[in-house]
Write a protein that holds these residues in place. Sequence first.
Motif, PDB file in Angstrom:
ATOM      1  N   ASN A  60       0.818  -1.207   0.000  1.00 29.10           N
ATOM      2  CA  ASN A  60       0.000   0.000   0.000  1.00 29.10           C
ATOM      3  C   ASN A  60       0.856   1.262   0.000  1.00 29.10           C
ATOM      4  O   ASN A  60       0.537   2.232  -0.685  1.00 29.10           O
ATOM      5  CB  ASN A  60      -0.937   0.021   1.203  1.00 29.10           C
ATOM      6  CG  ASN A  60      -2.151  -0.835   0.992  1.00 29.10           C
ATOM      7  OD1 ASN A  60      -2.443  -1.248  -0.123  1.00 29.10           O
ATOM      8  ND2 ASN A  60      -2.863  -1.109   2.066  1.00 29.10           N
ATOM      9  N   ALA A  61       1.938   1.273   0.770  1.00 33.45           N
ATOM     10  CA  ALA A  61       2.801   2.450   0.841  1.00 33.45           C
ATOM     11  C   ALA A  61       3.429   2.751  -0.523  1.00 33.45           C
ATOM     12  O   ALA A  61       3.435   3.899  -0.977  1.00 33.45           O
ATOM     13  CB  ALA A  61       3.890   2.246   1.886  1.00 33.45           C
ATOM     14  N   VAL A  62       3.934   1.726  -1.172  1.00 28.38           N
ATOM     15  CA  VAL A  62       4.551   1.914  -2.490  1.00 28.38           C
ATOM     16  C   VAL A  62       3.511   2.343  -3.507  1.00 28.38           C
ATOM     17  O   VAL A  62       3.735   3.265  -4.306  1.00 28.38           O
ATOM     18  CB  VAL A  62       5.272   0.617  -2.927  1.00 28.38           C
ATOM     19  CG1 VAL A  62       5.737   0.712  -4.361  1.00 28.38           C
ATOM     20  CG2 VAL A  62       6.447   0.328  -2.002  1.00 28.38           C
ATOM     21  N   THR A  63       2.340   1.730  -3.477  1.00 30.63           N
ATOM     22  CA  THR A  63       1.272   2.081  -4.417  1.00 30.63           C
ATOM     23  C   THR A  63       0.829   3.527  -4.236  1.00 30.63           C
ATOM     24  O   THR A  63       0.664   4.258  -5.218  1.00 30.63           O
ATOM     25  CB  THR A  63       0.065   1.144  -4.232  1.00 30.63           C
ATOM     26  OG1 THR A  63       0.498  -0.208  -4.412  1.00 30.63           O
ATOM     27  CG2 THR A  63      -1.038   1.455  -5.219  1.00 30.63           C
ATOM     28  N   ILE A  64       0.653   3.964  -3.003  1.00 31.62           N
ATOM     29  CA  ILE A  64       0.223   5.339  -2.735  1.00 31.62           C
ATOM     30  C   ILE A  64       1.276   6.332  -3.219  1.00 31.62           C
ATOM     31  O   ILE A  64       0.943   7.367  -3.813  1.00 31.62           O
ATOM     32  CB  ILE A  64      -0.092   5.521  -1.240  1.00 31.62           C
ATOM     33  CG1 ILE A  64      -1.391   4.791  -0.892  1.00 31.62           C
ATOM     34  CG2 ILE A  64      -0.181   6.994  -0.875  1.00 31.62           C
ATOM     35  CD1 ILE A  64      -1.681   4.722   0.585  1.00 31.62           C
ATOM     36  N   GLN A  65       2.550   6.041  -2.989  1.00 29.58           N
ATOM     37  CA  GLN A  65       3.598   6.963  -3.417  1.00 29.58           C
ATOM     38  C   GLN A  65       3.703   7.036  -4.936  1.00 29.58           C
ATOM     39  O   GLN A  65       3.902   8.116  -5.501  1.00 29.58           O
ATOM     40  CB  GLN A  65       4.933   6.551  -2.809  1.00 29.58           C
ATOM     41  CG  GLN A  65       4.954   6.790  -1.309  1.00 29.58           C
ATOM     42  CD  GLN A  65       6.210   6.258  -0.678  1.00 29.58           C
ATOM     43  OE1 GLN A  65       7.286   6.746  -0.986  1.00 29.58           O
ATOM     44  NE2 GLN A  65       6.083   5.269   0.174  1.00 29.58           N
ATOM     45  N   ILE A  66       3.537   5.915  -5.611  1.00 29.81           N
ATOM     46  CA  ILE A  66       3.559   5.938  -7.071  1.00 29.81           C
ATOM     47  C   ILE A  66       2.338   6.677  -7.603  1.00 29.81           C
ATOM     48  O   ILE A  66       2.437   7.479  -8.539  1.00 29.81           O
ATOM     49  CB  ILE A  66       3.646   4.507  -7.638  1.00 29.81           C
ATOM     50  CG1 ILE A  66       5.035   3.931  -7.363  1.00 29.81           C
ATOM     51  CG2 ILE A  66       3.361   4.496  -9.138  1.00 29.81           C
ATOM     52  CD1 ILE A  66       5.215   2.498  -7.761  1.00 29.81           C
ATOM     53  N   MET A  67       1.167   6.453  -7.007  1.00 31.38           N
ATOM     54  CA  MET A  67      -0.037   7.159  -7.444  1.00 31.38           C
ATOM     55  C   MET A  67       0.099   8.672  -7.206  1.00 31.38           C
ATOM     56  O   MET A  67      -0.321   9.475  -8.045  1.00 31.38           O
ATOM     57  CB  MET A  67      -1.274   6.635  -6.716  1.00 31.38           C
ATOM     58  CG  MET A  67      -1.691   5.264  -7.153  1.00 31.38           C
ATOM     59  SD  MET A  67      -2.109   5.297  -8.884  1.00 31.38           S
ATOM     60  CE  MET A  67      -2.370   3.594  -9.199  1.00 31.38           C
ATOM     61  N   ALA A  68       0.686   9.067  -6.094  1.00 34.09           N
ATOM     62  CA  ALA A  68       0.887  10.496  -5.825  1.00 34.09           C
ATOM     63  C   ALA A  68       1.833  11.108  -6.863  1.00 34.09           C
ATOM     64  O   ALA A  68       1.604  12.221  -7.348  1.00 34.09           O
ATOM     65  CB  ALA A  68       1.438  10.700  -4.415  1.00 34.09           C
ATOM     66  N   ALA A  69       2.878  10.377  -7.238  1.00 34.39           N
ATOM     67  CA  ALA A  69       3.799  10.865  -8.265  1.00 34.39           C
ATOM     68  C   ALA A  69       3.104  10.964  -9.620  1.00 34.39           C
ATOM     69  O   ALA A  69       3.313  11.930 -10.364  1.00 34.39           O
ATOM     70  CB  ALA A  69       5.018   9.955  -8.355  1.00 34.39           C
TER      71      ALA A  69
END
Length: 129
Positions: A60-69
Amino acid sequence: MRLVGVKIDTGREIVLITNDLTAPATEIAALYKARWQVELFFKWLKQNLKIAHFLGSGRNAVTIQIMAALIAYLLLRIASLRNNATLSLQALARLMPATLLTRRSIHHLLQPPPDPTPPNPAQLEIAYA
Protein backbone atom coordinates in the motif's frame (compact mmCIF):
# COMPACT_ATOMS: atom_id res chain seq x y z
CA MET A 1 15.27 -18.91 -26.74
CA ARG A 2 15.28 -16.69 -29.78
CA LEU A 3 17.47 -13.75 -30.83
CA VAL A 4 15.80 -10.86 -32.65
CA GLY A 5 17.84 -8.09 -34.28
CA VAL A 6 16.17 -4.67 -34.34
CA LYS A 7 17.42 -1.50 -36.04
CA ILE A 8 16.46 1.52 -33.93
CA ASP A 9 15.86 5.12 -35.06
CA THR A 10 19.51 6.10 -34.66
CA GLY A 11 20.54 3.38 -37.11
CA ARG A 12 22.13 1.22 -34.42
CA GLU A 13 21.12 -2.42 -34.23
CA ILE A 14 20.23 -4.03 -30.91
CA VAL A 15 19.70 -7.70 -30.22
CA LEU A 16 16.75 -8.86 -28.12
CA ILE A 17 16.45 -12.23 -26.44
CA THR A 18 12.95 -13.61 -26.18
CA ASN A 19 11.23 -16.86 -25.34
CA ASP A 20 8.32 -16.13 -27.71
CA LEU A 21 9.01 -18.41 -30.65
CA THR A 22 5.79 -17.75 -32.58
CA ALA A 23 5.43 -13.94 -32.74
CA PRO A 24 6.94 -12.10 -35.70
CA ALA A 25 10.07 -10.02 -35.12
CA THR A 26 8.22 -6.75 -35.83
CA GLU A 27 5.73 -7.46 -33.03
CA ILE A 28 8.51 -8.25 -30.57
CA ALA A 29 10.29 -5.03 -31.56
CA ALA A 30 7.08 -3.02 -31.08
CA LEU A 31 6.55 -4.57 -27.63
CA TYR A 32 10.13 -3.75 -26.66
CA LYS A 33 9.72 -0.16 -27.86
CA ALA A 34 6.50 0.26 -25.83
CA ARG A 35 8.17 -1.24 -22.76
CA TRP A 36 11.11 1.11 -23.20
CA GLN A 37 8.76 4.12 -23.26
CA VAL A 38 7.28 2.96 -19.93
CA GLU A 39 10.79 2.60 -18.51
CA LEU A 40 11.68 6.13 -19.63
CA PHE A 41 8.47 7.50 -18.11
CA PHE A 42 9.18 5.95 -14.70
CA LYS A 43 12.80 7.09 -14.90
CA TRP A 44 11.54 10.66 -15.45
CA LEU A 45 9.14 10.32 -12.51
CA LYS A 46 11.88 9.03 -10.25
CA GLN A 47 14.34 11.77 -11.21
CA ASN A 48 12.00 14.76 -11.26
CA LEU A 49 9.35 13.99 -8.66
CA LYS A 50 11.76 12.79 -5.97
CA ILE A 51 10.68 9.21 -5.35
CA ALA A 52 14.23 7.88 -5.28
CA HIS A 53 13.39 5.80 -2.22
CA PHE A 54 10.05 4.81 -0.77
CA LEU A 55 8.98 5.87 2.71
CA GLY A 56 7.31 2.53 3.38
CA SER A 57 8.00 -0.95 2.13
CA GLY A 58 4.47 -2.36 2.17
CA ARG A 59 2.44 -2.77 -0.97
CA ASN A 60 0.00 0.00 0.00
CA ALA A 61 2.80 2.45 0.84
CA VAL A 62 4.55 1.91 -2.49
CA THR A 63 1.27 2.08 -4.42
CA ILE A 64 0.22 5.34 -2.73
CA GLN A 65 3.60 6.96 -3.42
CA ILE A 66 3.56 5.94 -7.07
CA MET A 67 -0.04 7.16 -7.44
CA ALA A 68 0.89 10.50 -5.82
CA ALA A 69 3.80 10.86 -8.26
CA LEU A 70 1.52 10.03 -11.21
CA ILE A 71 -1.04 12.60 -10.04
CA ALA A 72 1.70 15.22 -9.69
CA TYR A 73 2.91 14.40 -13.22
CA LEU A 74 -0.61 14.70 -14.64
CA LEU A 75 -1.20 18.01 -12.87
CA LEU A 76 2.06 19.40 -14.27
CA ARG A 77 1.15 18.17 -17.74
CA ILE A 78 -2.35 19.69 -17.56
CA ALA A 79 -0.96 23.02 -16.32
CA SER A 80 1.60 23.01 -19.11
CA LEU A 81 -0.96 22.27 -21.82
CA ARG A 82 -3.60 24.69 -20.53
CA ASN A 83 -1.20 27.61 -20.34
CA ASN A 84 0.77 26.84 -23.52
CA ALA A 85 3.93 26.79 -21.44
CA THR A 86 7.25 27.21 -23.18
CA LEU A 87 9.01 25.45 -20.31
CA SER A 88 9.76 21.74 -20.45
CA LEU A 89 8.09 19.45 -17.93
CA GLN A 90 11.42 19.04 -16.16
CA ALA A 91 11.83 22.81 -15.78
CA LEU A 92 8.22 23.07 -14.64
CA ALA A 93 8.75 20.32 -12.05
CA ARG A 94 11.81 22.18 -10.72
CA LEU A 95 9.90 25.48 -10.62
CA MET A 96 6.99 24.19 -8.53
CA PRO A 97 8.72 23.65 -5.15
CA ALA A 98 10.26 27.12 -5.29
CA THR A 99 6.94 28.82 -6.02
CA LEU A 100 4.58 26.54 -4.13
CA LEU A 101 3.68 28.99 -1.38
CA THR A 102 3.66 32.17 -3.46
CA ARG A 103 0.44 33.97 -4.24
CA ARG A 104 0.84 33.93 -8.00
CA SER A 105 -1.27 31.93 -10.40
CA ILE A 106 0.34 29.21 -12.46
CA HIS A 107 -0.66 31.16 -15.56
CA HIS A 108 1.61 34.05 -14.54
CA LEU A 109 4.46 31.69 -13.64
CA LEU A 110 4.40 29.94 -17.00
CA GLN A 111 4.25 33.01 -19.21
CA PRO A 112 7.56 34.34 -20.54
CA PRO A 113 8.79 37.50 -18.83
CA PRO A 114 7.83 40.75 -20.55
CA ASP A 115 10.36 42.49 -22.73
CA PRO A 116 12.39 45.03 -20.79
CA THR A 117 11.43 48.62 -21.41
CA PRO A 118 13.86 50.51 -23.62
CA PRO A 119 16.05 53.01 -21.77
CA ASN A 120 14.97 56.60 -21.66
CA PRO A 121 17.08 58.53 -24.19
CA ALA A 122 17.20 61.53 -21.83
CA GLN A 123 18.91 59.45 -19.14
CA LEU A 124 22.70 59.16 -19.13
CA GLU A 125 24.33 55.77 -19.65
CA ILE A 126 27.56 54.40 -18.26
CA ALA A 127 29.70 53.00 -21.04
CA TYR A 128 32.09 50.27 -19.92
CA ALA A 129 35.21 50.02 -22.02
